[in-house]
Design an enzyme around this catalytic site. Structure first.
Site, PDB file in Angstrom:
ATOM      1  N   LYS A 120      40.626  38.669  36.951  1.00  0.00           N
ATOM      2  CA  LYS A 120      41.679  38.660  37.870  1.00  0.00           C
ATOM      3  C   LYS A 120      42.182  40.025  38.136  1.00  0.00           C
ATOM      4  O   LYS A 120      42.262  40.421  39.483  1.00  0.00           O
ATOM      5  CB  LYS A 120      42.538  37.588  37.929  1.00  0.00           C
ATOM      6  CG  LYS A 120      43.709  37.411  38.910  1.00  0.00           C
ATOM      7  CD  LYS A 120      44.977  37.007  38.667  1.00  0.00           C
ATOM      8  CE  LYS A 120      45.675  37.566  37.823  1.00  0.00           C
ATOM      9  NZ  LYS A 120      47.316  37.074  37.743  1.00  0.00           N
ATOM     10  N   ASP A 138      44.823  33.959  41.766  1.00  0.00           N
ATOM     11  CA  ASP A 138      45.563  33.718  40.969  1.00  0.00           C
ATOM     12  C   ASP A 138      46.148  32.095  41.039  1.00  0.00           C
ATOM     13  O   ASP A 138      45.305  31.557  41.901  1.00  0.00           O
ATOM     14  CB  ASP A 138      46.852  34.600  41.260  1.00  0.00           C
ATOM     15  CG  ASP A 138      47.294  34.349  42.707  1.00  0.00           C
ATOM     16  OD1 ASP A 138      46.829  33.386  43.483  1.00  0.00           O
ATOM     17  OD2 ASP A 138      48.655  34.923  42.864  1.00  0.00           O
TER      18      ASP A 138
END
Length: 222
Positions: A120, A138
């Site tokens: 991420k 997320d």
């Protein structure tokens, strides 16, 4: 959600927030990297509050490495998991100096080799700093992907791959910001504010929080 509907859904988010960008405050790629590492399980607001004084004394990897783990910890104690994050920021700063001439690398392999940097974080840095067509998933984007039917998946990787497949390539890079801010302020976890969403026509969420009259209209259009 079909690809036609997905494009319309993303277009609606873009029209609602055309100038969407990261809410983290940074002035160079290194500060961006550190901010994203610190943002894990923390709000952007809390990260910005901590990094404002931190970046004044350590705007680059050399200064951050000199500050050291204990010095970094002094600035970030208000952020969750601050001990581990201080250690990772100190380690990644040294690694940038030793392996990358003090520069933040632009490729995924090198980024993910840095302490505290996962997929991420790498996706965010590649997207924001280097203009790559990446999708950082997320909790907000994971929720939207599943709740709306845009890109359902059991894992963040499945949702990421689904979004990349669903969203037109030309819209992919800014879509990261449109989706995360939509999840943060409109399509919230506990109480989605569907009445504020201009993409409800394409959303497949069966429990839309809309006035009955408006809900009936949206259903007839979908």
């Amino acid at each position: 959600m079909s690809k036609v509907a997905a494009k319309a859904f993303i277009t609606a988010l873009a029209e609602a927030n055309p100038n969407a960008e990261s809410e983290l405050i940074f002035h160079n790629n290194f500060e961006l990297l550190v901010s994203v590492v610190l943002s894990a399980q923390a709000t952007d607001k809390s990260v910005n509050k901590a990094t404002e004084p931190l970046f004044k004394v350590a705007p680059g990897p050399k200064e951050m490495a000199e500050l050291g783990e204990d010095g970094i910890a002094h600035f970030i104690k208000t952020i969750g998991l601050w001990r581990a994050k201080a250690r990772n920021v100190a380690l990644l700063s040294n690694q940038l100096l030793q392996k990358h001439n003090g520069e933040v690398p632009s490729d995924r392999t090198s980024l993910e080799a840095l302490p505290g940097v996962g997929r991420k974080t790498a996706n965010v840095v590649m997207n924001v700093a280097f203009g790559a067509d990446t999708m950082a998933v997320d909790t907000h984007i994971f929720r939207i992907g599943n709740r709306t039917g845009l890109a359902p998946g059991k894992t963040t990787l499945q949702v990421e791959e689904g979004l990349i497949s669903q969203i037109p390539k030309a819209m992919l890079r800014p879509a990261h910001h449109w989706l995360i801010l939509h999840g943060r302020y409109v399509c919230k976890a506990r109480s989605p504010e569907c009445s504020k969403c201009n993409a409800t026509q394409w959303c497949l969420y069966p429990e839309k929080n809309l006035p009955e009259k408006e809900l009936h209209t949206k259903r007839s259009l979908s």
